[in-house]
Design a protein around this motif. Structure first.
Motif, PDB file in Angstrom:
ATOM      1  N   LEU A  50       0.809  -1.214   0.000  1.00 15.80           N
ATOM      2  CA  LEU A  50       0.000   0.000   0.000  1.00 15.80           C
ATOM      3  C   LEU A  50       0.846   1.269   0.000  1.00 15.80           C
ATOM      4  CD1 LEU A  50      -2.868  -1.014   2.455  1.00 15.80           C
ATOM      5  CD2 LEU A  50      -2.693  -1.364  -0.019  1.00 15.80           C
ATOM      6  N   LEU A  51       2.170   1.111   0.130  1.00 13.34           N
ATOM      7  CA  LEU A  51       3.069   2.256  -0.022  1.00 13.34           C
ATOM      8  C   LEU A  51       3.295   2.588  -1.497  1.00 13.34           C
ATOM      9  CD1 LEU A  51       5.789   1.444   2.666  1.00 13.34           C
ATOM     10  CD2 LEU A  51       4.105   3.291   2.764  1.00 13.34           C
ATOM     11  N   HIS A  97      -1.508  -2.686   8.290  1.00  8.82           N
ATOM     12  CA  HIS A  97      -2.450  -2.013   7.392  1.00  8.82           C
ATOM     13  C   HIS A  97      -3.048  -2.991   6.389  1.00  8.82           C
ATOM     14  CE1 HIS A  97      -1.264   1.970   8.807  1.00  8.82           C
ATOM     15  NE2 HIS A  97      -0.015   1.547   8.758  1.00  8.82           N
ATOM     16  N   LYS A  98      -4.331  -2.827   6.118  1.00  7.59           N
ATOM     17  CA  LYS A  98      -5.028  -3.739   5.206  1.00  7.59           C
ATOM     18  C   LYS A  98      -5.615  -2.993   4.017  1.00  7.59           C
ATOM     19  CE  LYS A  98      -6.202  -7.019   8.856  1.00  7.59           C
ATOM     20  NZ  LYS A  98      -7.285  -7.752   9.549  1.00  7.59           N
ATOM     21  N   GLU A 145      -9.829  -6.107   1.775  1.00  6.93           N
ATOM     22  CA  GLU A 145      -9.739  -6.932   2.985  1.00  6.93           C
ATOM     23  C   GLU A 145     -10.642  -6.378   4.076  1.00  6.93           C
ATOM     24  OE1 GLU A 145      -5.531  -8.562   3.863  1.00  6.93           O
ATOM     25  OE2 GLU A 145      -5.189  -6.661   2.844  1.00  6.93           O
ATOM     26  N   LYS A 146     -10.634  -5.065   4.207  1.00  4.32           N
ATOM     27  CA  LYS A 146     -11.498  -4.434   5.216  1.00  4.32           C
ATOM     28  C   LYS A 146     -12.967  -4.710   4.920  1.00  4.32           C
ATOM     29  CE  LYS A 146      -8.333  -0.603   6.224  1.00  4.32           C
ATOM     30  NZ  LYS A 146      -8.142   0.873   6.178  1.00  4.32           N
ATOM     31  N   ALA A 147     -13.335  -4.619   3.634  1.00  2.18           N
ATOM     32  CA  ALA A 147     -14.720  -4.854   3.242  1.00  2.18           C
ATOM     33  C   ALA A 147     -15.124  -6.297   3.535  1.00  2.18           C
ATOM     34  CB  ALA A 147     -14.903  -4.537   1.762  1.00  2.18           C
ATOM     35  N   ALA A 148     -14.218  -7.237   3.275  1.00  2.00           N
ATOM     36  CA  ALA A 148     -14.510  -8.651   3.525  1.00  2.00           C
ATOM     37  C   ALA A 148     -14.703  -8.913   5.021  1.00  2.00           C
ATOM     38  CB  ALA A 148     -13.380  -9.514   2.976  1.00  2.00           C
ATOM     39  N   GLU A 149     -13.859  -8.294   5.848  1.00  2.00           N
ATOM     40  CA  GLU A 149     -13.981  -8.459   7.297  1.00  2.00           C
ATOM     41  C   GLU A 149     -15.296  -7.869   7.804  1.00  2.00           C
ATOM     42  OE1 GLU A 149     -10.631  -6.941   9.348  1.00  2.00           O
ATOM     43  OE2 GLU A 149      -9.261  -8.517   8.659  1.00  2.00           O
TER      44      GLU A 149
END
Length: 471
Positions: free
Chosen positions: A390-391, A455-456, A460-464
């Motif tokens: 993500l960098l 960091h995700k 990934e955040k949406a899936a969680e």
């Protein structure tokens, strides 16, 4: 969301925010705890309240920023900042967007950038929007339609760019008619007179971000003699009228040291800025010059410096590329929680710096352009690199092969003559290929040495989130 529940949540949040400027940290913590216990039902809101409480407990500089801002702005600006931006756009409507996303079967952005005109009174070297057609623009009726459709989708925050947005003759009318929304304007500041500042203070729902290049030498060198003094006057006018505002800078090889210095940051705080945006120079727009791009090593220095500023100064700063980890990656292409750009001709671009489009807002509804195949392709391609770093989130400067592939695959049209230099010019393409490799040599070890666990990606955040909801 039930109306009663929504009303209680708004009251709880407004109670907390209204008292930030006046009460002690201990009393504010108690108010937050009361809100969490009796008024806030939504888990997301509870977490946000908990995060605010932690800031107070840690005596974070952000608290000085919040207090300074709320104490220095007009009543109208204070009310609109709290009600329109924080409560409405960030909290209540965010929940509505999530509900709509489930019904529609795809996520929604939380804001967008709109450039109603390309006209400008300056001729800045390397302007990213410097080659759009100047004599066209968006009529008020079209903009009014766009904003109404946005609110139907739970989008209540809009960034207005250009050209120079205050050249657009309908800008105040737009702010006034859509007084339930919150706007940020990217402006050169030269039209922010005392009279204009007073009008913005009365409206309350606008926060200008003024473009500046450093100190007088750096600013006048790029923007023209006398511009720095006009910017200083504009900041004074806004501060006197009680309008919240910030700065916007373009780090290049020529000015990066000045922009990272304590002297510059402290000057911006002294002038009254509440926020600042760092947009590293990229080779698009007027006479693109890859030699102006910040070196990979200095880009990493800027990443660390912006984090340092956030943690030590009463000023919020964001770095459009380096803050990829905090945004869950690239925010372009109308991804959930992200954004897109409507240019002065109505073209719908994935990003203000990715200047290609397949659709035009003049003949399509906002919902239709948000779910366009071109935008969906950008979302499906993320994360753009194999290790998900993500960098290195950008499809222009970090993963240039992605932009070339998607533009050609979907036959996206350049937004102006020469916009396709970013994917066709051999010199620019070769430079970006080598630049992306050089920066990944720096960024990949940092990412793989623990940052990847912290960091995700937004997917990934949406899936969680979906997993928790299904439980």
């Amino acid at each position: 969301m039930p109306k009663k529940s929504s009303t209680l949540q708004k009251k709880a949040l407004k109670l907390i925010l209204d008292n930030v400027a006046n009460l002690s940290d201990e009393n504010l913590i108690q108010i937050i705890e009361i809100g969490e216990k009796y008024l806030i039902e939504n888990p997301t809101l509870k977490q946000q309240a908990e995060d605010i409480k932690k800031l107070f407990e840690q005596k974070h500089p952000a608290l000085d920023l919040v207090r300074r801002t709320l104490n220095s702005i007009s009543k109208e600006c204070r009310d609109k900042l709290i009600e329109n931006l924080i409560i409405n756009a960030m909290v209540i409507e965010n929940q509505r967007r999530q509900k709509l996303a489930k019904e529609l079967g795809f996520g929604l952005p939380w804001f967008f950038v709109m450039s109603p005109t390309a006209q400008c009174n300056l001729n800045c070297r390397g302007c990213y929007a410097g080659r759009y057609i100047k004599d066209e623009g968006l009529p008020f009726e079209l903009v009014d339609r766009i904003l109404n459709e946005a609110k139907d989708l739970g989008i209540y925050f809009v960034v207005v760019s250009g050209g120079e947005p205050y050249f657009w003759p309908h800008i105040l009318k737009m702010f006034e008619k859509h007084n339930d929304m919150y706007f940020m304007t990217y402006t050169n500041g030269t039209l922010l007179t005392k009279e204009m500042a007073k009008k913005l203070a009365k409206l309350g729902n606008v926060a200008p971000a003024i473009s500046i290049e450093g100190f007088e030498k750096e600013t006048d060198d790029r923007r023209g003699p006398g511009t720095f003094k006009k910017i200083m006057e504009a900041m004074d006018n806004l501060k006197e009228a009680g309008v919240p505002f910030g700065f916007s800078v373009t780090p290049t090889k020529l000015n990066i040291e000045a922009l990272m210095s304590d002297e510059f940051v402290d000057l911006m705080i002294k002038k009254g800025c509440s926020f600042g945006w760092y947009f590293q120079y990229v080779p698009v727009g007027r006479k693109p010059d890859v030699n102006l791009m910040v070196a990979p090593e200095d880009r990493n220095r800027l990443r660390m410096r912006t984090n340092e500023i956030r943690n030590t100064k009463p000023l919020f700063v964001g770095d459009f590329w380096n803050d990829g980890p905090y945004a869950g990656g690239c925010i372009a292409g109308a991804r959930p929680g992200g954004y897109f750009h409507i240019n002065c001709n109505g073209g719908i671009e994935p990003c203000a710096f990715l200047q290609f489009s397949t659709d035009n807002i003049k003949d399509k509804k906002l919902l239709d352009v948000i779910r366009s195949p071109f935008f969906q392709a950008f979302q499906e391609a993320q994360p753009y690199c194999e290790n998900g770093n993500l960098l290195t989130p950008c499809a222009l400067i970090d993963n240039p092969e992605i932009l070339r592939k998607l533009v050609r695959e979907y036959n996206a049209k350049p937004s102006y003559e020469g916009a396709d230099d970013a994917i066709c010019d051999p010199t620019i393409c070769h430079f970006l290929d080598e630049y992306s490799k050089a920066y990944k040599k720096i960024a990949d070890p940092i990412w793989e040495n623990g940052m990847n666990k912290k960091h995700k990606h937004w997917k990934e955040k949406a899936a969680e989130s979906a997993k928790k909801t299904n439980k």
